[in-house]
Design a protein around this motif. Sequence first.
Motif, PDB file in Angstrom:
ATOM      1  N   VAL A   7      79.617  12.294  73.179  1.00 34.42           N
ATOM      2  CA  VAL A   7      78.561  12.666  72.960  1.00 34.42           C
ATOM      3  C   VAL A   7      77.772  12.494  71.546  1.00 34.42           C
ATOM      4  N   PHE A   8      77.328  10.886  71.285  1.00 37.21           N
ATOM      5  CA  PHE A   8      77.100  11.220  70.123  1.00 37.21           C
ATOM      6  C   PHE A   8      75.350  10.529  69.827  1.00 37.21           C
ATOM      7  N   PHE A   9      75.006   9.962  68.218  1.00 35.52           N
ATOM      8  CA  PHE A   9      74.266   9.131  67.972  1.00 35.52           C
ATOM      9  C   PHE A   9      74.626   8.506  66.329  1.00 35.52           C
ATOM     10  N   SER A  10      74.379   7.349  66.980  1.00 38.23           N
ATOM     11  CA  SER A  10      75.094   6.317  66.028  1.00 38.23           C
ATOM     12  C   SER A  10      73.828   5.153  65.492  1.00 38.23           C
ATOM     13  N   PRO A  11      72.541   5.389  64.354  1.00 43.24           N
ATOM     14  CA  PRO A  11      71.800   4.352  63.898  1.00 43.24           C
ATOM     15  C   PRO A  11      72.872   3.019  63.914  1.00 43.24           C
ATOM     16  N   ALA A  12      73.324   3.481  62.933  1.00 41.17           N
ATOM     17  CA  ALA A  12      74.201   1.688  62.071  1.00 41.17           C
ATOM     18  C   ALA A  12      75.342   1.861  62.888  1.00 41.17           C
ATOM     19  N   GLY A  13      76.525   2.321  63.641  1.00 46.99           N
ATOM     20  CA  GLY A  13      77.238   2.158  64.877  1.00 46.99           C
ATOM     21  C   GLY A  13      78.059   2.811  64.337  1.00 46.99           C
ATOM     22  N   THR A  14      78.081   3.346  62.977  1.00 50.52           N
ATOM     23  CA  THR A  14      79.601   3.880  62.964  1.00 50.52           C
ATOM     24  C   THR A  14      80.566   5.242  63.575  1.00 50.52           C
ATOM     25  N   THR A  15      79.368   6.256  63.872  1.00 44.79           N
ATOM     26  CA  THR A  15      79.825   7.423  64.254  1.00 44.79           C
ATOM     27  C   THR A  15      80.322   6.525  66.015  1.00 44.79           C
ATOM     28  N   ARG A  16      79.319   5.588  66.537  1.00 39.37           N
ATOM     29  CA  ARG A  16      79.910   4.792  67.556  1.00 39.37           C
ATOM     30  C   ARG A  16      81.325   4.621  68.124  1.00 39.37           C
ATOM     31  N   ARG A  17      81.703   4.132  66.481  1.00 37.67           N
ATOM     32  CA  ARG A  17      82.667   3.086  66.583  1.00 37.67           C
ATOM     33  C   ARG A  17      84.100   4.427  66.582  1.00 37.67           C
ATOM     34  N   VAL A  18      83.292   5.366  66.293  1.00 34.48           N
ATOM     35  CA  VAL A  18      84.335   6.274  66.674  1.00 34.48           C
ATOM     36  C   VAL A  18      84.509   7.331  67.792  1.00 34.48           C
ATOM     37  N   VAL A  36      78.060   9.281  76.409  1.00 30.75           N
ATOM     38  CA  VAL A  36      76.662   9.669  76.193  1.00 30.75           C
ATOM     39  C   VAL A  36      76.282   9.638  74.927  1.00 30.75           C
ATOM     40  N   ASP A  37      75.344   8.412  74.851  1.00 23.51           N
ATOM     41  CA  ASP A  37      74.454   7.621  73.595  1.00 23.51           C
ATOM     42  C   ASP A  37      73.998   8.522  73.177  1.00 23.51           C
ATOM     43  N   LEU A  38      73.218   8.842  72.915  1.00 22.54           N
ATOM     44  CA  LEU A  38      71.827   9.576  72.514  1.00 22.54           C
ATOM     45  C   LEU A  38      71.108   8.910  72.290  1.00 22.54           C
ATOM     46  N   GLY A  39      71.099   7.565  71.811  1.00 20.10           N
ATOM     47  CA  GLY A  39      70.026   6.783  70.495  1.00 20.10           C
ATOM     48  C   GLY A  39      69.485   6.013  71.457  1.00 20.10           C
ATOM     49  N   LEU A  40      68.250   5.516  71.155  1.00 26.39           N
ATOM     50  CA  LEU A  40      67.468   3.893  72.010  1.00 26.39           C
ATOM     51  C   LEU A  40      68.417   2.487  70.681  1.00 26.39           C
ATOM     52  N   PRO A  41      68.498   1.215  72.032  1.00 24.21           N
ATOM     53  CA  PRO A  41      68.295   1.310  73.000  1.00 24.21           C
ATOM     54  C   PRO A  41      69.288   1.636  73.956  1.00 24.21           C
ATOM     55  N   VAL A  74      70.579  15.295  67.640  1.00 15.12           N
ATOM     56  CA  VAL A  74      71.857  16.114  68.239  1.00 15.12           C
ATOM     57  C   VAL A  74      71.524  17.730  67.962  1.00 15.12           C
ATOM     58  N   ALA A  75      71.622  17.720  67.055  1.00 11.98           N
ATOM     59  CA  ALA A  75      71.609  19.861  66.773  1.00 11.98           C
ATOM     60  C   ALA A  75      70.023  20.120  68.123  1.00 11.98           C
TER      61      ALA A  75
END
Length: 278
Positions: A7-18, A36-41, A74-75
């Motif tokens: 599960v992650f949230f990644s506005p700029a994309g680096t957390t997604r990369r990890v 599971v991506d917690l962000g939109l879109p 996230v919290a």
Amino acid sequence: MAQHIIVFFSPAGTTRRVALHIEHCLAERGITARLVDLGLPAGGPVQAGGLGLDGPCCLWIGSPVYCDHALPLVAEWIEGLKPSARGWAVPFVTWGGVTSGLALPELADLLQARGFQTVGAAKVLAEHSSLWAAAEPFGAGRPDAADLAQVGDLVAGVVANLAQAAPVPLDLRLLDYLSPSLRTEAASKSLAKAKSMMPAPRAIETRCTQCGECAAACPVGAITLDPYPVMAEHCVRCQQCVRTCPEGAFPHDPVAMTTRLAAMAAASDEDKVTRVFC
């Protein structure tokens, strides 16, 4: 065998990369993980109670560090988890070379309160998300291959640990790595305080073409066009609207931003490296 959910949230994309690298490393070991991506879109927040975490599971949960903490959404997502008697967790954060703050120990504490025992953790150095327009952004090119190799070592260690009859929880004292002065400073910060001092981005109407790209890029769905962009209260100040606007309608001073963050980084005695704990 425990199911693995990332599960992650990644506005700029680096957390997604990890997160994607964790998924890849698990797949190399024959383990299929749910992402599971917690962000939109990407699709919007998935309610914690809807994941079906009734059996043994390992929850990998990632957030960028904002104002020395994991992002509140996230919290809040963790706080929505049903208590688990057979849950393990691996919090991971990305940070831009100023300080990783209290994000990791706070995530571990939140997970433990829901019955998830921490078996690993990571703070991964990444390019600072506020310095996309800087000539030399902090953490440029990070996470790199060496950073991701460390994440791979973490995955290997966690998988080996969970294969034991009695997995060994991580000694959470390892996450108490900040100096006393940094810890005190981090405890005094919050995204709410930062938002009170930093107004939400506002487009210059003579430049804005009402194209809607800012709204499409907003990871929390905080922008509506009325007819110009209007930010809702739950804006997290990630500046993706500023970064993606094709007309440069949102004012941004990269020199001032770099100067301010450089002073903060210089005052931080935290080693500017990726580090994993397992």
